[in-house]
Write an enzyme that holds these catalytic residues in place. Sequence first.
Site, PDB file in Angstrom:
ATOM      1  N   GLU A 107      38.867  55.519   9.246  1.00 47.77           N
ATOM      2  CA  GLU A 107      39.241  56.928   9.058  1.00 47.77           C
ATOM      3  C   GLU A 107      40.715  57.233   9.301  1.00 47.77           C
ATOM      4  OE1 GLU A 107      36.543  59.441  11.257  1.00 47.77           O
ATOM      5  OE2 GLU A 107      35.128  59.396   9.588  1.00 47.77           O
TER       6      GLU A 107
ATOM      7  N   GLU B  94      29.694  56.344   6.013  1.00 49.83           N
ATOM      8  CA  GLU B  94      29.142  57.188   7.068  1.00 49.83           C
ATOM      9  C   GLU B  94      28.721  58.531   6.474  1.00 49.83           C
ATOM     10  OE1 GLU B  94      31.396  57.849  10.701  1.00 49.83           O
ATOM     11  OE2 GLU B  94      32.317  55.862  10.517  1.00 49.83           O
TER      12      GLU B  94
END
Length: 731
Positions: free
Chosen positions: A368, A448
């Site tokens: 991320e 995710e």
Amino acid sequence: MPVTTDFNDNWLFEGRDTVRLPHTAVELPYSYFDETCYQREYSYEKTFTTDPDWAAGEVWLRFDAAMADARVFLDGTEIASHRDGYTPFSARLTGISAGTHKIKVVIDGSENPEIPPFGHVIDYLTYAGLYREVWLDTAPALHIANVKVETPEVMAEAKRVTATVHLDNPQNFAYGGDLTGEVLDGAGKVLASAKAVVDGAEVALSFDGLTGITLWSPTTPALYSLRLTLTSPSGTDSRDTRFGFREIAFTDKGFHLNGQHIKLRGLNRHQSFPHAGYALGRAAQIKDAEILKHELRVNMVRTSHYPQSKYFLDRCDELGLLVFEEIPGWQHIGGLQWQDESVMNVARMITRDWNHPSIVIWGVRINESGDNHDFYTRTNALARELDATRPTGGVRYITDSELLEDVYTMNDFILGNEELGGNRPRTPLRPQQEVTGLPHTVPYMITEFGGHMYPTKSTDQEQRQAEHVTRHLEVLNAMYGDPNIAGAIGWCAFDYNTHKDFGSGDRLCHHGVMDMYREPKFAAYAYASQGDPEEGIVMEPVTFWARGERNIGGVLPLIILTNCDELELTYGNFPPKRVKPDRENYPHLPHPPVVLDNRSFTPEELGVWGMKWERGSITGYVNGNPVATKHYVDNALPTKLQVVPDATAIGAHDAVRIMVRVLDQAGNKLPFLPEPVTLLVTGPAYRFGPATIPLRAGSTGVWLQATGAGEITVTVSHDRLDSTTVRLTAS
Ligand code: GAL
């Protein structure tokens, strides 16, 4: 193979306690602790005596991992250091004088901002300690350091194996001798052999014309091995390496294994456990892989957010569980030195793990993080140079991100975003081109979803848990329905301890589809129920079966997670109802849930608040035959204390989980019974966590660490029930 000796016993921790590895520096409470309590330096010391045999060659200590920034001292002189907390390293002992010596390892549990994943807040804990094992290896001066096994042309009739063997020659002997290799099948039968002359640090072997090979896949995880024997003037060294034959391809039309399209259905895994942190060894690692494969029935796991235990990966190979492995990191990119360390992490991860057939993609981006052209050009180039057979991925949540990897791997948390306002209606997943901003489709995978968008505890109200389930189902359904998405890996498998800045303030992210003890929440069955009924029937109603648990009362709409074709529900003496899976709302799922609502049960039948509550039963049918039945009582009372160890015959150094549940008359857990249970352990075992623990959602667990061979008994008592004893044998 170097001769390997277990070097895990008798470490003096902090000059105080004698411990065996794996070891966690600080045993933490279950929740609500100050996570800075372990963030400092610790020492481990061990004395050892040399062996006359060592004079013949090389001797070193091999550390499977140490958290973190380890420095190794021999009799006070630093001989090795390793910053990364997730990969192995060694400390050379060759040439030390005969006699007794002292090894000291100093680790630093603080979150040193110069080392990935540190530098900013991260949503997980990095428990200090020598949390994996240490080995003492001896080998001839010229020995095998590593081998990369590849299986080109897997789809051809006759298969090939190539091996690039890296030799270590720290004493600079003249290269010479022979390297032979044999390819063996799972039963140990030699299928092919090859030989090469050793004339440098890298030796190539190849094996052609192999027939009768079974390709590795989730359903046929066939493993082969390469046996290497190096014979040189400095002695004979050998090494066995397992591998599999399989071909992977990520295209803009999804994931293909051996030419076959497979939708990836996965969950993320943190390698942490309650109380013990990272420090549970082989048996617990193996069990996690088995839980993912057999209980959660996923076909992929992501090792979020770092390289995980070799035992876990070995078991994934054996089980046919596909793996996305990635480098340590979380959102933050540090300075150039930090980036150099991260680039080295790529090399350490790949060179440790390149022979695992289960690993199908390398994550070479800090989870991320934002775009960083130069840094990620480096990580990608290195990954491709080291391993041309696997694609790279780089997990991001930002859109329109620069695609330097082979697969655009995206954390898509759009579901739930509607709560923040805006015009977008509830949306499970965005179309890939909206995310990538690219004019064309690319290989694309969801890495995710869920997680912080809808934290859910196993003790939460039934309705919240039903919504938790629904969200996981909706995303899986969207993934199955979109041919441009290779798969989706949910956040996450197990609840995990975390920093104060995340989670519910209790130092816990309740994001798992299982709790920290790996006890399923209802959402676990959103995954499990997608499994083939031939491999196990799943039928899990999302209810605690009570008149007044839900707002306004009742149990409708009732989601039943199942891979059955049809279900029959009975309630009291009313005529039974048959209901089929909800293909209307979940057209793409392999096994949509059955949803019972007012269409099948009128309010008069099920009754309303103030009316008597009745017993019920649910029966699942496959091909017209009953295959599973669950009964519910109308007056649940604690009836049985169930104690279930994962195994009763364990290794002398294994950690074993024991689950404790309080069940009602029909065998269902009593979800709101908060009473404690007390565990009495006798024999060679150490209990992680306190002796008296509360039930949470009807269950709790404990890990026992065997401290040697012998009989272990565990007696669990509860005030209102007869105590239960289980006996284990450690050998
Ligand atoms: C993501 C992150 C995960 C975890 C998750 C919670 O942003 O990558 O590590 O924090 O959120 O939903």
